[in-house]
Design an enzyme around this catalytic site. Structure first.
Site, PDB file in Angstrom:
ATOM      1  CG  ASP A   1      49.224  43.433  41.729  1.00  0.00           C
ATOM      2  OD1 ASP A   1      48.174  42.916  42.159  1.00  0.00           O
ATOM      3  OD2 ASP A   1      49.366  43.818  40.558  1.00  0.00           O
TER       4      ASP A   1
ATOM      5  CG  HIS B   1      45.134  47.013  40.621  1.00  0.00           C
ATOM      6  ND1 HIS B   1      46.291  47.035  41.367  1.00  0.00           N
ATOM      7  CD2 HIS B   1      44.958  45.728  40.237  1.00  0.00           C
ATOM      8  CE1 HIS B   1      46.786  45.813  41.429  1.00  0.00           C
ATOM      9  NE2 HIS B   1      46.010  44.996  40.749  1.00  0.00           N
TER      10      HIS B   1
ATOM     11  NE  ARG C   1      49.619  39.561  38.428  1.00  0.00           N
ATOM     12  CZ  ARG C   1      49.246  39.393  39.692  1.00  0.00           C
ATOM     13  NH1 ARG C   1      48.220  40.070  40.174  1.00  0.00           N
ATOM     14  NH2 ARG C   1      49.870  38.537  40.466  1.00  0.00           N
TER      15      ARG C   1
ATOM     16  CG  HIS D   1      44.502  43.790  44.892  1.00  0.00           C
ATOM     17  ND1 HIS D   1      43.389  43.754  44.074  1.00  0.00           N
ATOM     18  CD2 HIS D   1      45.531  43.305  44.135  1.00  0.00           C
ATOM     19  CE1 HIS D   1      43.721  43.246  42.896  1.00  0.00           C
ATOM     20  NE2 HIS D   1      45.005  42.978  42.904  1.00  0.00           N
TER      21      HIS D   1
END
Length: 289
Positions: free
Chosen positions: A117, A264, A280, A115
């Protein structure tokens, strides 16, 4: 690529693989950055798409401060993953904060599929920063795919076919397909499906890249069968080994990557026996064009 490349500010930038990525040494991200060092980091980020900063010692405030150098930070719609004190941090952890024991299952299976982000938002992510506080001894790597190179390697007929096509990105669809619980009504209202071009132009470099993700539920104007067949073909192409860099995490790595031209996914690890705690932060970008 050369084996080493020095950039302004005396930071050492060394390519990580033939596909993409570079390791940056000679900088302490916990401290304010000089203009020369920041310019060197931005130049390397633009060139290599992914930067790894080893041996960093960052608290939450310091990670947020460095992340904000890239732009405005996102507070994720999935509030169950927000850090209890720092909502800008998305907490990926299989460790119970109270007991310190592993929870016995993967904390977010949505991270295990390819995907980009925030592709499910009208303004997706510019950059993501992931900081490894604790990392597994085995597994839990992250794979990254260069979507510039994937687009460039497409046949001319496929590039013409994709020109003008748009795809719908849907977080709830993506999470349920990955085996996670459906989003709440409030979360779905805050993150409705959006459509984006399947080929996007990078706002800084002007290069074109393939823009797909497992967040995509369908390609607009196609039947479900045609849509899924084309998406599967493109995903297999874009994630072939020649376009992929595997990051094997070390404790206190901070990795930042450009979501506008990469995909990623995380790899599996044993969540009952291994500890993995990652912080994150995500920087908001522009509407894809």
């Amino acid at each position: 690529m050369a084996s080493s490349n020095w950039v302004p500010g005396d930071i050492d930038v060394r390519p990580l693989s033939s596909a993409m990525g570079a390791e940056v040494r000679g900088v302490d991200l916990a401290r304010p950055l000089t203009g020369a060092v920041w310019n060197g980091i931005r130049d390397a980020f633009r060139s290599y798409l992914l930067l790894s900063f080893p041996d960093q010692s960052l608290n939450e405030t310091q990670q947020i401060a460095f992340s904000r150098r890239f732009g405005q930070l996102q507070v994720h719609v999935l509030d169950q993953y927000r850090h209890p004190e720092f909502p800008e941090i998305y907490l990926l952890s299989n460790v119970d904060r109270r007991s310190g024991a592993t929870i016995g299952h993967h904390p977010d299976k949505g991270t295990l599929v390819w995907h980009s982000d925030l592709s499910f938002q009208r303004c997706p992510a510019l950059a993501t920063m992931l900081y490894g506080l604790e990392v597994p001894r085995t597994g839990g790597d992250t794979l990254f795919a260069d979507m510039y190179a994937a687009y460039d390697a497409l046949a001319e007929t496929m590039r013409k076919h994709l020109a003008g096509l748009r795809a719908t990105h849907d977080l709830d669809f993506s999470r349920q397909r990955a085996g996670e619980r459906p989003m709440t009504d409030r979360q779905r209202r805050a993150a409705p499906p959006v459509d984006h071009p399947m080929v996007r132009t990078h706002p800084e470099t002007g290069r074109r890249s393939l823009y797909i993700s497992h967040h995509v539920s369908r390609i607009d104007g196609m039947s479900d069968e045609e849509s899924q067949r084309l998406l599967a073909e493109l995903m297999a192409h874009a994630t072939s080994d020649r376009f992929v860099y595997r990051h094997q995490w070390r404790k206190h790595d901070l990795v930042v990557w450009d979501n506008r031209c990469t995909m990623h996914r995380a790899t599996e690890y044993d969540p009952t026996a291994e500890r993995r705690i990652m912080h994150r932060t995500v920087v908001l970008g522009d509407i894809p064009v």
